[in-house]
Design a protein around this motif. Structure first.
Motif, PDB file in Angstrom:
ATOM      1  N   LEU A 120     -51.733 -87.297  62.460  1.00  0.00           N
ATOM      2  CA  LEU A 120     -52.239 -86.475  63.553  1.00  0.00           C
ATOM      3  C   LEU A 120     -52.950 -87.391  64.544  1.00  0.00           C
ATOM      4  N   SER A 121     -52.896 -87.054  65.825  1.00  0.00           N
ATOM      5  CA  SER A 121     -53.553 -87.876  66.840  1.00  0.00           C
ATOM      6  C   SER A 121     -55.063 -87.872  66.635  1.00  0.00           C
ATOM      7  N   THR A 122     -55.721 -88.898  67.188  1.00  0.00           N
ATOM      8  CA  THR A 122     -57.176 -89.055  66.994  1.00  0.00           C
ATOM      9  C   THR A 122     -57.950 -88.974  68.300  1.00  0.00           C
ATOM     10  N   ILE A 123     -57.291 -88.523  69.378  1.00  0.00           N
ATOM     11  CA  ILE A 123     -57.939 -88.539  70.698  1.00  0.00           C
ATOM     12  C   ILE A 123     -59.120 -87.569  70.761  1.00  0.00           C
ATOM     13  N   ASN A 124     -58.986 -86.382  70.185  1.00  0.00           N
ATOM     14  CA  ASN A 124     -60.088 -85.419  70.203  1.00  0.00           C
ATOM     15  C   ASN A 124     -61.166 -85.805  69.195  1.00  0.00           C
ATOM     16  N   ASP A 125     -62.263 -85.027  69.169  1.00  0.00           N
ATOM     17  CA  ASP A 125     -63.322 -85.308  68.201  1.00  0.00           C
ATOM     18  C   ASP A 125     -62.808 -85.103  66.781  1.00  0.00           C
ATOM     19  N   VAL A 126     -63.632 -85.457  65.806  1.00  0.00           N
ATOM     20  CA  VAL A 126     -63.205 -85.538  64.413  1.00  0.00           C
ATOM     21  C   VAL A 126     -62.679 -84.213  63.852  1.00  0.00           C
ATOM     22  N   VAL A 127     -63.157 -83.065  64.394  1.00  0.00           N
ATOM     23  CA  VAL A 127     -62.725 -81.783  63.830  1.00  0.00           C
ATOM     24  C   VAL A 127     -61.481 -81.212  64.515  1.00  0.00           C
ATOM     25  N   ARG A 128     -60.899 -81.963  65.459  1.00  0.00           N
ATOM     26  CA  ARG A 128     -59.718 -81.434  66.160  1.00  0.00           C
ATOM     27  C   ARG A 128     -58.550 -82.428  66.186  1.00  0.00           C
ATOM     28  N   PRO A 129     -58.241 -83.090  65.083  1.00  0.00           N
ATOM     29  CA  PRO A 129     -57.120 -84.033  65.102  1.00  0.00           C
ATOM     30  C   PRO A 129     -55.810 -83.316  65.415  1.00  0.00           C
ATOM     31  N   GLY A 130     -55.046 -83.886  66.337  1.00  0.00           N
ATOM     32  CA  GLY A 130     -53.737 -83.342  66.666  1.00  0.00           C
ATOM     33  C   GLY A 130     -53.732 -82.177  67.631  1.00  0.00           C
ATOM     34  N   ILE A 131     -54.886 -81.573  67.885  1.00  0.00           N
ATOM     35  CA  ILE A 131     -54.931 -80.346  68.685  1.00  0.00           C
ATOM     36  C   ILE A 131     -54.911 -80.680  70.182  1.00  0.00           C
ATOM     37  N   VAL A 132     -53.841 -80.250  70.849  1.00  0.00           N
ATOM     38  CA  VAL A 132     -53.687 -80.494  72.291  1.00  0.00           C
ATOM     39  C   VAL A 132     -54.173 -79.287  73.092  1.00  0.00           C
ATOM     40  N   HIS A 133     -53.938 -78.088  72.571  1.00  0.00           N
ATOM     41  CA  HIS A 133     -54.398 -76.857  73.224  1.00  0.00           C
ATOM     42  C   HIS A 133     -54.660 -75.824  72.132  1.00  0.00           C
ATOM     43  N   ARG A 134     -55.363 -74.762  72.494  1.00  0.00           N
ATOM     44  CA  ARG A 134     -55.746 -73.757  71.498  1.00  0.00           C
ATOM     45  C   ARG A 134     -55.270 -72.375  71.914  1.00  0.00           C
ATOM     46  N   ILE A 135     -55.181 -71.482  70.932  1.00  0.00           N
ATOM     47  CA  ILE A 135     -55.080 -70.052  71.213  1.00  0.00           C
ATOM     48  C   ILE A 135     -56.136 -69.367  70.354  1.00  0.00           C
ATOM     49  N   ASP A 136     -56.579 -68.196  70.781  1.00  0.00           N
ATOM     50  CA  ASP A 136     -57.678 -67.512  70.093  1.00  0.00           C
ATOM     51  C   ASP A 136     -57.324 -67.157  68.659  1.00  0.00           C
ATOM     52  N   LYS A 137     -58.351 -66.965  67.860  1.00  0.00           N
ATOM     53  CA  LYS A 137     -58.200 -66.616  66.437  1.00  0.00           C
ATOM     54  C   LYS A 137     -57.228 -65.457  66.233  1.00  0.00           C
ATOM     55  N   ASP A 138     -57.385 -64.380  66.991  1.00  0.00           N
ATOM     56  CA  ASP A 138     -56.566 -63.188  66.774  1.00  0.00           C
ATOM     57  C   ASP A 138     -55.331 -63.134  67.664  1.00  0.00           C
ATOM     58  N   THR A 139     -55.022 -64.246  68.334  1.00  0.00           N
ATOM     59  CA  THR A 139     -53.766 -64.374  69.064  1.00  0.00           C
ATOM     60  C   THR A 139     -52.796 -65.140  68.176  1.00  0.00           C
ATOM     61  N   SER A 140     -51.578 -64.639  68.051  1.00  0.00           N
ATOM     62  CA  SER A 140     -50.565 -65.313  67.236  1.00  0.00           C
ATOM     63  C   SER A 140     -49.643 -66.132  68.136  1.00  0.00           C
ATOM     64  N   GLY A 141     -48.854 -67.012  67.500  1.00  0.00           N
ATOM     65  CA  GLY A 141     -47.812 -67.677  68.266  1.00  0.00           C
ATOM     66  C   GLY A 141     -47.834 -69.188  68.265  1.00  0.00           C
ATOM     67  N   LEU A 142     -47.128 -69.765  69.229  1.00  0.00           N
ATOM     68  CA  LEU A 142     -46.759 -71.176  69.214  1.00  0.00           C
ATOM     69  C   LEU A 142     -47.821 -72.113  69.791  1.00  0.00           C
ATOM     70  N   LEU A 143     -48.016 -73.212  69.079  1.00  0.00           N
ATOM     71  CA  LEU A 143     -48.921 -74.287  69.494  1.00  0.00           C
ATOM     72  C   LEU A 143     -48.211 -75.620  69.314  1.00  0.00           C
ATOM     73  N   MET A 144     -48.407 -76.540  70.256  1.00  0.00           N
ATOM     74  CA  MET A 144     -47.879 -77.895  70.050  1.00  0.00           C
ATOM     75  C   MET A 144     -48.980 -78.777  69.470  1.00  0.00           C
ATOM     76  N   VAL A 145     -48.586 -79.641  68.553  1.00  0.00           N
ATOM     77  CA  VAL A 145     -49.513 -80.534  67.858  1.00  0.00           C
ATOM     78  C   VAL A 145     -49.023 -81.965  68.040  1.00  0.00           C
ATOM     79  N   ALA A 146     -49.936 -82.871  68.366  1.00  0.00           N
ATOM     80  CA  ALA A 146     -49.582 -84.281  68.560  1.00  0.00           C
ATOM     81  C   ALA A 146     -49.808 -85.057  67.266  1.00  0.00           C
ATOM     82  N   LYS A 147     -48.813 -85.862  66.883  1.00  0.00           N
ATOM     83  CA  LYS A 147     -48.920 -86.616  65.634  1.00  0.00           C
ATOM     84  C   LYS A 147     -49.355 -88.058  65.855  1.00  0.00           C
TER      85      LYS A 147
END
Length: 301
Positions: A120-147
């Motif tokens: 997973l990528s390390t650009i974000n802080d320690v608790v968000r590896p790989g996370i490029v964008h977010r969707i809300d907890k109760d929203t379902s669906g597609l997310l892209m993740v950087a490796k």
């Protein structure tokens, strides 16, 4: 431990509200948490949120030391739509938080990613590896993740340059009479409730396009395309034009359709592959509860 002192002058009303107004640098949820933990006191006695303040009260807040979050790989089932050495596309279920926080230290998408993906990528802080964008907890669906970091930079730039594709499906209250529309209204933290976002004059630019897919009398099914990615953007914009999302516990009406939160699904995700430059497009079907709700509405209609 740090201590804060707040002297009440002419303020009146509930303690939690007064503290939120006096301490704008802290969120209302943070203040509520301190009250629950007994960290807010008067003359050494812990106070409750509904305590009515009096002139001359000296309120002492003992701020606890921050708890460091430890990232743990958890064997949580994950719907991996696609992955290669650079990117992964995940179909996030409704009810799953994207990354750990003080209120959600585990059980998140990140905890699952650490178990299922090797890199997973390390650009974000320690608790968000790989996370490029977010969707809300109760929203379902597609997310892209950087490796890896190169992929992360490429995907993040596409989001910033508005060249990625993100389409959502939402069920909203009310009957939208026109077929298409664009909402161009700036969004920022609400001046009334710090836990909410709102359309405000000095907010950040936010643009949402929508197209009506189906009408059900008191409800409308819409497809939405984001130009920007502000917090709660779709939920805030649809409430702003008078068509709040069905099931939304924050921005919607209390009397609504039964579900597990807002009826909002990130159904289509497109981007240019960071390494191959190939145009990638993915689509995820609506969750079962969303489909069944639509079926019931069609029967009534």
């Amino acid at each position: 431990m740090e201590k804060l002192s707040v002297t009440i002058n002419e303020e009146k009303g509930r303690l939690d509200k007064v503290l939120s107004e006096r301490l704008p640098e802290y969120s209302r949820s943070q203040i509520q948490q301190w009250l629950k933990e007994g960290a807010v006191a008067l003359n050494g006695e812990p106070l409750k949120a509904n305590y009515k303040v009096k002139a001359g009260n000296e309120i002492i807040i003992t701020i606890p030391e921050p708890v460091s979050l430890e990232l743990i790989a958890e064997n949580i089932p994950l719907d991996i739509v696609y992955q290669d050495e650079d990117v992964a596309v995940i179909n996030k279920p409704q009810g799953m938080v994207v990354h750990p926080s003080a209120g959600h230290p585990n059980g998140t998408l990140v905890n699952a990613l650490l178990y299922h993906l090797q890199d997973l990528s390390t650009i974000n802080d320690v608790v968000r590896p790989g996370i490029v964008h977010r969707i809300d907890k109760d929203t379902s669906g597609l997310l892209m993740v950087a490796k890896n970091d190169a992929a992360h930079e490429s995907l993040a730039k596409q989001l910033k340059d508005k060249t990625s594709l993100r389409k959502y499906v939402a069920l909203v209250h009310g009957n939208i009479s026109h077929e298409k529309g664009t909402i161009n209204a700036p969004i920022g933290r609400s001046k009334v409730n710090r836990k909410m976002q709102a359309v405000i004059e000095d907010g950040r630019p936010a643009v949402t396009h929508f197209t009506v897919l189906e009408r059900f009398g008191e409800f409308t099914l819409v497809e939405l395309q984001l130009e920007t990615g502000r917090t709660h953007q779709i939920r805030v914009h649809m409430q702003y034009i008078g068509f709040p999302l069905a099931g939304d516990p924050v921005y919607g009406p209390r009397k609504t359709l039964k579900g597990n939160g807002q009826f909002l699904h990130a159904k289509l995700l497109g981007f240019t592959h960071p390494r191959t430059q190939e145009q990638m497009v993915f689509e995820a079907p609506l969750p079962e509860i969303f489909e069944k709700t639509l079926e019931k509405l069609r029967e009534i209609d």
